[in-house]
Design an enzyme around this catalytic site. Structure first.
Site, mmCIF file in Angstrom:
data_model
loop_
_atom_site.group_PDB
_atom_site.id
_atom_site.type_symbol
_atom_site.label_atom_id
_atom_site.label_comp_id
_atom_site.label_asym_id
_atom_site.label_seq_id
_atom_site.Cartn_x
_atom_site.Cartn_y
_atom_site.Cartn_z
ATOM 1 N N GLY A 258 -1.816 41.813 -2.750
ATOM 2 C CA GLY A 258 -1.352 42.665 -1.664
ATOM 3 C C GLY A 258 0.084 43.067 -1.902
ATOM 4 N N HIS A 259 0.697 43.654 -0.874
ATOM 5 C CA HIS A 259 2.063 44.149 -0.987
ATOM 6 C C HIS A 259 3.065 43.272 -0.257
ATOM 7 C CE1 HIS A 259 0.667 48.555 -1.967
ATOM 8 N NE2 HIS A 259 0.155 47.647 -2.773
#
Length: 418
Positions: A258-259
């Site tokens: 993810g970020h």
């Protein structure tokens, strides 16, 4: 006439109480001395025509089951049993007649339709205007995103339809969400908007790391939110906190891919409300694009983000472990030029953050020249640069800062910008 003394009377009363308790337990009912919870009326979607075959459209059955649950004047539980249920858009909307919380027990798998032409709203399943909501049961909401991601890739197409959120909570008060899975949404996994006293824990949120814009939990305009003991693997921010969020705690969350965990982006829209009192603690980030970050748009309307703490965070191969970016730009076509951000960032702490990064610049703080970041503190930071490819160079992690004065406590690696 028989007479009894006080001791005899106490013995008789005690025997009576024991007998009542034994009889109650024998019949599976709580004893008179126990706290008796009100019985719940069960509304099972099967009774309203839902079919657990994963093929039959059960939308109307789900809607009818909710309507009956919501209108019921006594404690009620909506049950979605084992099996697979195909549904289009459903809105679980109040206000409800029930004075106590409504329980939704999800045991099976609810699968979204892949025919996006039937979606008239940007949400798949909505919970709205409810006071008292308990959602649990160990089941799954499957958005079936892979069937539509390529058709609705907004990063690659000039025009694209918005992708629906798996679960939208809007104007929900006193919620407890736990032991459910959100899988492969068309857009975001979960949005929490205009909610109060919202508790979410033991969630499993999953989508491939390259899935487009599949934010895990997106929170806005909400107060007193807790997200805890959950695993989030997705294609965008694991958790994103935007305008109008006050008093949010994120604890014991594992994020990756993810970020990362983000405050922002902020300053995208006019008249955004401030963000304050954010606590992120005891979290682990693994193979994420970012670690913990604050991001604001350049040339933004004025707002503020204050009292933000990231503490006890473990990073494993995380690009950009610590970042404040006040020149955030989601894509080249959305950039706003060189004007400074007008979001005021203050009272930010990064404490006890350790781990590894494949990026030499491990700490990056680019604040606004118009409103430099205020009262930023780093303490006990230990981030090691581990390049992806072996190298003979004895390179160490570094920090990079602009428009910020950083207060330092304890040991800090890489060496801080002061």
């Amino acid at each position: 006439m028989t007479t009894y003394n006080k001791v005899d009377i106490k013995i008789v009363l005690l025997l009576c109480l024991v007998s009542i308790s034994s009889l109650a337990e024998a019949f599976g009912r709580p004893a008179a001395s126990a706290i008796v919870k009100p019985r719940q009326t069960i509304f099972n979607v099967l009774a309203f025509g839902a079919k657990p075959d994963g093929k039959t459209d059960s939308t109307n059955a789900f809607q009818a089951a909710w309507d009956a649950t919501c209108k019921h004047p006594e404690p009620a539980r909506l049950v979605i049993p084992g099996g697979e249920f195909l549904v289009r858009q459903v809105k679980f909307e109040g206000p409800c007649n029930n004075k106590s919380p409504i329980f939704i027990q999800l045991r099976g798998i609810v699968k979204a339709s892949i025919d996006t032409s039937t979606f008239t709203e940007p949400e798949w399943i909505t919970f709205e205007k409810i006071v008292g909501l308990n959602l649990n049961g160990g089941g799954t909401f499957d958005g079936q995103g892979p069937a539509v991601w390529a058709k609705h890739d907004c990063s690659a197409q000039a025009k694209c339809a918005s992708r629906s959120v798996n679960l939208k909570f809007r104007n929900v008060t006193n919620a407890k969400i736990g032991r459910i899975t959100s899988k492969d949404p068309k857009g975001f996994h979960m949005c929490i908007n205009s909610c109060n006293n919202f508790r979410a824990k033991a969630l499993e949120i999953t989508a491939p790391g390259d899935s487009p814009n599949t934010d895990g939990i997106h929170v806005s305009n909400s107060n007193d939110v807790t997200i805890a003991k959950s695993v989030i693997s997705t294609g965008d921010d694991c958790i994103s906190i935007i305008q109008g969020v006050n008093r949010i705690k994120i604890a014991d969350v594992v994020c990756g891919p993810g970020h990362g965990i983000s405050v922002g982006s902020l300053g995208k829209y006019k008249d955004e409300k401030d963000v304050h009192d954010v606590l992120v603690k005891n979290c682990t980030l693994i193979n994420t694009q970012n670690g913990v970050r604050i991001k604001t748009w350049p040339d933004s309307p004025p707002s503020a983000a204050t009292n933000i703490t990231f503490t006890n965070i473990k990073m494993e191969n995380v690009t950009n472990p610590i970042i404040i970016d006040q020149n955030y730009c989601a894509s080249a076509k959305s950039c706003r030029g060189n004007k400074a951000s007008n979001v005021k960032i203050s009272q930010v702490k990064f404490i006890n953050i350790r781990g590894t990064t494949p990026t030499q610049c491990a700490v990056k703080m680019h604040c606004s020249p118009s409103f430099p970041c205020q009262n930023v503190q780093v303490a006990n930071i230990d981030l090691k640069y581990v390049p992806v490819l072996p190298t003979n160079a004895l390179s160490k992690a570094v920090s990079e800062c602009a428009n910020v004065k950083v207060a330092v406590a304890g040991f800090v690696i890489p060496a801080p910008c002061i």
